[in-house]
Design an enzyme around this catalytic site. Structure first.
Site, PDB file in Angstrom:
ATOM      1  N   TYR A 244      -2.334  -0.710  10.000  1.00 40.45           N
ATOM      2  CA  TYR A 244      -2.354  -1.068   8.570  1.00 40.45           C
ATOM      3  C   TYR A 244      -1.003  -0.734   7.922  1.00 40.45           C
ATOM      4  O   TYR A 244      -0.434  -1.542   7.180  1.00 40.45           O
ATOM      5  CB  TYR A 244      -3.492  -0.314   7.882  1.00 40.45           C
ATOM      6  CG  TYR A 244      -3.663  -0.599   6.414  1.00 40.45           C
ATOM      7  CD1 TYR A 244      -4.114  -1.842   5.975  1.00 40.45           C
ATOM      8  CD2 TYR A 244      -3.393   0.377   5.457  1.00 40.45           C
ATOM      9  CE1 TYR A 244      -4.284  -2.102   4.617  1.00 40.45           C
ATOM     10  CE2 TYR A 244      -3.564   0.133   4.101  1.00 40.45           C
ATOM     11  CZ  TYR A 244      -4.001  -1.106   3.691  1.00 40.45           C
ATOM     12  OH  TYR A 244      -4.178  -1.363   2.346  1.00 40.45           O
TER      13      TYR A 244
ATOM     14  N   SER B  25       0.851  -1.192   0.000  1.00 39.25           N
ATOM     15  CA  SER B  25       0.000   0.000   0.000  1.00 39.25           C
ATOM     16  C   SER B  25       0.885   1.239   0.000  1.00 39.25           C
ATOM     17  O   SER B  25       1.969   1.246   0.590  1.00 39.25           O
ATOM     18  CB  SER B  25      -0.898   0.041   1.226  1.00 39.25           C
ATOM     19  OG  SER B  25      -1.527   1.311   1.322  1.00 39.25           O
TER      20      SER B  25
HETATM   21  P1  NDP Z   1     -11.417  -5.542  -1.445  1.00 44.78           P
HETATM   22  O1  NDP Z   1     -11.918  -5.399  -0.071  1.00 44.78           O
HETATM   23  O2  NDP Z   1     -12.149  -4.912  -2.568  1.00 44.78           O
HETATM   24  O3  NDP Z   1     -11.217  -7.104  -1.790  1.00 44.78           O
HETATM   25  C1  NDP Z   1     -10.525  -7.884  -0.873  1.00 44.78           C
HETATM   26  C2  NDP Z   1     -10.292  -9.252  -1.458  1.00 44.78           C
HETATM   27  O4  NDP Z   1      -9.467  -9.987  -0.542  1.00 44.78           O
HETATM   28  C3  NDP Z   1     -11.548 -10.055  -1.633  1.00 44.78           C
HETATM   29  O5  NDP Z   1     -11.356 -10.953  -2.704  1.00 44.78           O
HETATM   30  C4  NDP Z   1     -11.646 -10.810  -0.304  1.00 44.78           C
HETATM   31  O6  NDP Z   1     -12.376 -12.029  -0.385  1.00 44.78           O
HETATM   32  C5  NDP Z   1     -10.181 -11.111  -0.063  1.00 44.78           C
HETATM   33  N1  NDP Z   1      -9.886 -11.303   1.338  1.00 44.78           N
HETATM   34  C6  NDP Z   1      -9.984 -10.414   2.346  1.00 44.78           C
HETATM   35  N2  NDP Z   1      -9.651 -10.993   3.518  1.00 44.78           N
HETATM   36  C7  NDP Z   1      -9.330 -12.283   3.213  1.00 44.78           C
HETATM   37  C8  NDP Z   1      -8.932 -13.390   3.986  1.00 44.78           C
HETATM   38  N3  NDP Z   1      -8.784 -13.313   5.313  1.00 44.78           N
HETATM   39  N4  NDP Z   1      -8.708 -14.561   3.354  1.00 44.78           N
HETATM   40  C9  NDP Z   1      -8.861 -14.666   2.006  1.00 44.78           C
HETATM   41  N5  NDP Z   1      -9.251 -13.652   1.224  1.00 44.78           N
HETATM   42  C10 NDP Z   1      -9.487 -12.469   1.834  1.00 44.78           C
HETATM   43  O7  NDP Z   1      -9.896  -4.994  -1.391  1.00 44.78           O
HETATM   44  P2  NDP Z   1      -8.998  -4.250  -2.474  1.00 44.78           P
HETATM   45  O8  NDP Z   1      -9.150  -4.911  -3.782  1.00 44.78           O
HETATM   46  O9  NDP Z   1      -9.208  -2.809  -2.344  1.00 44.78           O
HETATM   47  O10 NDP Z   1      -7.541  -4.540  -1.868  1.00 44.78           O
HETATM   48  C11 NDP Z   1      -6.704  -5.574  -2.383  1.00 44.78           C
HETATM   49  C12 NDP Z   1      -5.310  -5.336  -1.818  1.00 44.78           C
HETATM   50  O11 NDP Z   1      -4.854  -4.035  -2.194  1.00 44.78           O
HETATM   51  C13 NDP Z   1      -5.256  -5.386  -0.288  1.00 44.78           C
HETATM   52  O12 NDP Z   1      -4.049  -6.005   0.119  1.00 44.78           O
HETATM   53  C14 NDP Z   1      -5.242  -3.904   0.100  1.00 44.78           C
HETATM   54  O13 NDP Z   1      -4.619  -3.691   1.347  1.00 44.78           O
HETATM   55  C15 NDP Z   1      -4.438  -3.314  -1.047  1.00 44.78           C
HETATM   56  N6  NDP Z   1      -4.641  -1.888  -1.279  1.00 44.78           N
HETATM   57  C16 NDP Z   1      -5.855  -1.392  -1.652  1.00 44.78           C
HETATM   58  C17 NDP Z   1      -5.997  -0.030  -1.867  1.00 44.78           C
HETATM   59  C18 NDP Z   1      -7.297   0.579  -2.265  1.00 44.78           C
HETATM   60  O14 NDP Z   1      -7.380   1.834  -2.280  1.00 44.78           O
HETATM   61  N7  NDP Z   1      -8.332  -0.195  -2.625  1.00 44.78           N
HETATM   62  C19 NDP Z   1      -4.871   0.884  -1.705  1.00 44.78           C
HETATM   63  C20 NDP Z   1      -3.646   0.254  -1.318  1.00 44.78           C
HETATM   64  C21 NDP Z   1      -3.549  -1.081  -1.124  1.00 44.78           C
HETATM   65  P3  NDP Z   1     -14.013 -12.044  -0.196  1.00 44.78           P
HETATM   66  O15 NDP Z   1     -14.556 -11.420  -1.438  1.00 44.78           O
HETATM   67  O16 NDP Z   1     -14.363 -13.492  -0.083  1.00 44.78           O
HETATM   68  O17 NDP Z   1     -14.315 -11.232   1.018  1.00 44.78           O
END
Ligand code: NDP
Length: 246
Positions: free
Chosen positions: A155, A141
Site C-alpha cells: 500500500y 496517504s
Molecule cells: P472507502 O473504502 O470508504 O471508499 C472507497 C471508494 O472508492 C468507494 O467509492 C469505492 O466504490 C471506490 N473504489 C474502490 N475501488 C474502486 C475501483 N476499483 N474502481 C472504482 N472505484 C473504486 O475509502 P476511503 O474513503 O477511506 O479512501 C479514499 C482514498 O483515501 C483512498 O485512495 C485511500 O487509499 C485514501 N486514504 C484513506 C485513509 C483513511 O484513513 N480512510 C487514509 C489515507 C488515505 P464502491 O463504493 O462502489 O465500492
C-alpha cells in the site's frame, strides 16, 4: 459567484468515504460533478441526489479503476456530459495490507492497477480536455511518508508512487496553466478505516491531534486546491493528517 461555479469535476470513488465528501464539497462550492464507483450503485445514486439538492448537476458512472478502458471512458464521459472538464480528483483506492509473504502477484497487480495506473491514465485522459486553470488532485496517504505499522509495504509503495507522478504532472502541464497536487490524508473515519476499529486507538496515538479526521476535513483541502486558493500551488504533497507524519 462561487469560486468554482461553472466548472466541472470528476471524482473517482465518489460513492462513499472521502470521495463522497469531496464530491459534495465541490458541488457546494459550485461545480457540477461526475463521480465513479465500483460496486455501490445505490450509494452512488444517493450522492448524485444530494448534489442535485445542492442545485448542481451530477452523474454517477460505474467504472472499475483497474480497467484502463473504463477509467478513460469515464473521463471522456465526464467531459462530454458537461461540455468541459476542469477538475480531476483521483480518489478511488484499495487498501491491501498484510504480511509480505501474503502479498503476491495478484495483490500487487490489483493495488498498482487501482492506486497507481488509474490515476496516471485518468490524469493523462483529463489533460486532453483541460484548459488553463485545470486541476488534478490525487489522494495519497500519510503512510507514503511515515509507515509506522508492519504490513504496509504494498500500500505504501502504491501511494508513494503518486508523489513522483504529481511532480511529473506539474512539470508536464504547468506550461498549460494546469496544476497537479497530492493530498495525503491521515486516519480518516470511513468504511476503509472506521474510527472504532480494534486498532483505532493505536492509530490515533500517532497523530498530534489525538483523533481521526472526518471525510469533510480532507475534502476541505481538496476544495482549496480546486478553487482560487490553489492557483499557485503545484507539484505539492499536502499532509492532512492531524500531525501523523511529524
Ligand atoms: P472507502 O473504502 O470508504 O471508499 C472507497 C471508494 O472508492 C468507494 O467509492 C469505492 O466504490 C471506490 N473504489 C474502490 N475501488 C474502486 C475501483 N476499483 N474502481 C472504482 N472505484 C473504486 O475509502 P476511503 O474513503 O477511506 O479512501 C479514499 C482514498 O483515501 C483512498 O485512495 C485511500 O487509499 C485514501 N486514504 C484513506 C485513509 C483513511 O484513513 N480512510 C487514509 C489515507 C488515505 P464502491 O463504493 O462502489 O465500492
Amino acid at each position: 459567484m462561487n469560486k468554482i461555479e461553472g466548472r466541472t469535476a470528476l471524482v473517482t470513488g465518489g460513492s462513499r468515504g472521502i470521495g463522497r465528501a469531496v464530491a459534495l464539497r465541490l458541488a457546494e462550492d459550485g461545480a457540477d460533478v461526475v463521480l465513479t464507483y465500483e460496486h455501490e450503485t445505490e450509494r452512488a445514486a444517493a450522492v448524485v441526489d444530494q448534489i442535485k439538492e445542492i442545485g448542481r448537476r451530477a452523474v454517477a458512472v460505474q467504472a472499475d479503476s483497474a480497467d484502463v478502458a473504463a477509467v478513460t471512458a469515464a473521463v471522456d464521459e465526464a467531459a462530454a456530459t458537461f461540455g468541459r472538464l476542469d477538475i480531476l480528483v483521483n480518489n478511488a483506492g484499495v487498501f491491501v495490507v498484510g504480511p509480505i509473504e501474503d502479498l503476491g502477484p495478484a495483490e500487487f497487480d490489483r493495488t498498482v492497477a487501482v492506486n497507481v495506473r488509474a490515476p496516471f491514465m485518468a490524469s493523462r485522459a483529463a489533460a486532453r480536455h483541460m484548459t488553463e486553470g485545470g486541476r488534478i488532485i490525487s489522494v495519497g496517504s500519510n503512510v507514503g511518508e511515515r509507515t509506522v505499522f508492519p504490513g504496509f509495504t504494498l500500500y505504501a509503495l502504491s501511494k508513494t508512487a503518486l508523489i513522483g507522478m504529481t511532480k511529473g504532472l506539474a512539470r508536464d502541464l504547468g506550461p498549460r496553466g494546469i496544476t497537479a497536487n497530492l493530498v495525503n490524508p491521515g486516519p480518516t473515519d470511513t468504511d476503509a478505516n472506521p474510527a472504532d476499529n480494534p486498532n483505532a486507538d493505536a492509530i490515533r496515538s500517532f497523530t498530534a491531534l489525538g483523533r481521526y479526521a472526518t471525510p469533510d476535513e480532507i475534502a476541505a483541502t481538496v476544495a482549496h486546491l480546486a478553487g482560487d486558493g490553489g492557483r499557485y500551488i503545484t507539484g505539492a504533497t499536502i499532509n492532512v493528517d492531524g500531525g501523523f507524519t511529524i
